[in-house]
Scaffold this active site. Sequence first.
Site, PDB file in Angstrom:
ATOM      1  N   ASP A 100       1.784  -3.998  -9.409  1.00 54.54           N
ATOM      2  CA  ASP A 100       1.620  -5.351  -9.946  1.00 54.54           C
ATOM      3  C   ASP A 100       2.066  -5.438 -11.407  1.00 54.54           C
ATOM      4  OD1 ASP A 100       0.509  -5.656  -7.478  1.00 54.54           O
ATOM      5  OD2 ASP A 100      -1.559  -5.689  -8.189  1.00 54.54           O
ATOM      6  N   SER A 117      -3.278 -12.286 -10.674  1.00 53.72           N
ATOM      7  CA  SER A 117      -3.684 -13.019 -11.879  1.00 53.72           C
ATOM      8  C   SER A 117      -4.300 -12.065 -12.900  1.00 53.72           C
ATOM      9  CB  SER A 117      -4.672 -14.136 -11.532  1.00 53.72           C
ATOM     10  OG  SER A 117      -5.793 -13.604 -10.879  1.00 53.72           O
ATOM     11  N   HIS A 129       0.834  -1.213   0.000  1.00 45.79           N
ATOM     12  CA  HIS A 129       0.000   0.000   0.000  1.00 45.79           C
ATOM     13  C   HIS A 129       0.869   1.265   0.000  1.00 45.79           C
ATOM     14  CE1 HIS A 129      -4.163  -1.647   0.446  1.00 45.79           C
ATOM     15  NE2 HIS A 129      -3.441  -2.721   0.714  1.00 45.79           N
TER      16      HIS A 129
HETATM   17  C1  GLA Z   1      -2.819  -4.592  -4.910  1.00 44.09           C
HETATM   18  C2  GLA Z   1      -2.757  -3.433  -5.895  1.00 44.09           C
HETATM   19  C3  GLA Z   1      -1.370  -2.800  -5.893  1.00 44.09           C
HETATM   20  C4  GLA Z   1      -0.919  -2.461  -4.486  1.00 44.09           C
HETATM   21  C5  GLA Z   1      -1.116  -3.648  -3.556  1.00 44.09           C
HETATM   22  C6  GLA Z   1      -0.830  -3.299  -2.118  1.00 44.09           C
HETATM   23  O1  GLA Z   1      -2.000  -5.646  -5.326  1.00 44.09           O
HETATM   24  O2  GLA Z   1      -3.076  -3.882  -7.187  1.00 44.09           O
HETATM   25  O3  GLA Z   1      -1.392  -1.651  -6.708  1.00 44.09           O
HETATM   26  O4  GLA Z   1      -1.561  -1.323  -4.018  1.00 44.09           O
HETATM   27  O5  GLA Z   1      -2.434  -4.165  -3.623  1.00 44.09           O
HETATM   28  O6  GLA Z   1       0.514  -3.063  -1.927  1.00 44.09           O
END
Ligand code: GLA
Length: 386
Positions: free
Chosen positions: A176, A131, A38
């Site tokens: 991600d 995914s 986060h």
């Molecule tokens: C999810 C979101 C990311 C990030 C994480 C927490 O995976 O897609 O952008 O905020 O939560 O670190």
Amino acid sequence: MTARFGPGELSASFRSVFGTDPDGVWQAPGRVNLIGEHTDYNEGFVLPFAIDRTARVAVRLRPDSTIRLMSTFGNQGLTTADAGSLSRAAARGWTKYPLGVLWALQQRGLAVPGLDLLLASDVPRGAGLSSSHAIECAVVTAMNELAGGGLGVEDMVLVTQRAENDFVGAPTGIMDQSASLRGSSDHAVFLDCRDQSVELVPFDAEQAGLELLVIDTKVSHSHATGGYAARRVSCELGAEVLGVASLRSLSLGDLDEALGLLDEETFRRVRHVVTENDRVLQTVEALRSAGPRAIGPLLDASHGSMRDDFEISCPELDLAVEAARSAGALGARMTGGGFGGSAIALTPQGAARGVRDAVGRSFAAAGYAAPDIFSVRPAAGAMRVA
Ligand code: GLA
């Protein structure tokens, strides 16, 4: 999760579904976040890596504007859409991810033609291993090449973020897709989310006599709803009250003053982000100077911060982390957005069996569904494979 479909097998399936050869096959991996949770949407630091579980797409462009989508899993059959009128309302199940990417490419001004697409994926779904981003990154990589997008990695990151935020409806950051597009074997991706500057940091657990275990709690999470968005709002509120553009601008030394200015809950949310950014920097430093064995305490501290300050863990994740540690893991934490999904446990190879057994036993004793436990290592990012 479905069994692996190799590029040749996926091409053969494409032929039997669509009656022609695909133009090519592209793949993109899921990710595990080593540390930095986060922090991405707060313009902070993250340290994820791409895993050796991938989404693969076989794609052929069409001379008209028809879009036909099919997967090797589920029983959804063929989904059709039109490139001239892409809408979220028409998207069912996983199809919102490729359709979202096509839509976001159009928003950037790319002329998106019709296409046939067949998807296979062995990234576990709902496990917090991205995914959905694996699918999006495979599609954006394919379309960038096939439709002449000419986009660099930074732009592809932003396209997939736009797809997630404005088409899928999940207010997520850029971690991600950055891991999926930029991953490299035996390296973690140290990303500064303020400007997308990136460094690959060696992370070879095996060479250090370790395994990185993923413990999928089977508690499903959804980022399109509830908790994730609420945390984001708290962070924005904290930044506004403290007069900074993003929480990234704060350092540990600012927390004392923040304590007097914020309500108790917002203060804890802010403290998580500020301390987590610091832990990412410490982890990078520890990996460089001492190697993977040195980062256990940082993983533990990260979990504690998410459990107590950011409040995004859940009983299953806490139990997985505690059981893994008691059975010999050097450090463990939940990974990803939280409220379910997976934990990771950095474990000496000799203790891995014991950790798996201990976590399984503790879940059975608590009456929880059996977790899936497997080991991962950093793998290559998105690429063309046929
Ligand atoms: C999810 C979101 C990311 C990030 C994480 C927490 O995976 O897609 O952008 O905020 O939560 O670190």
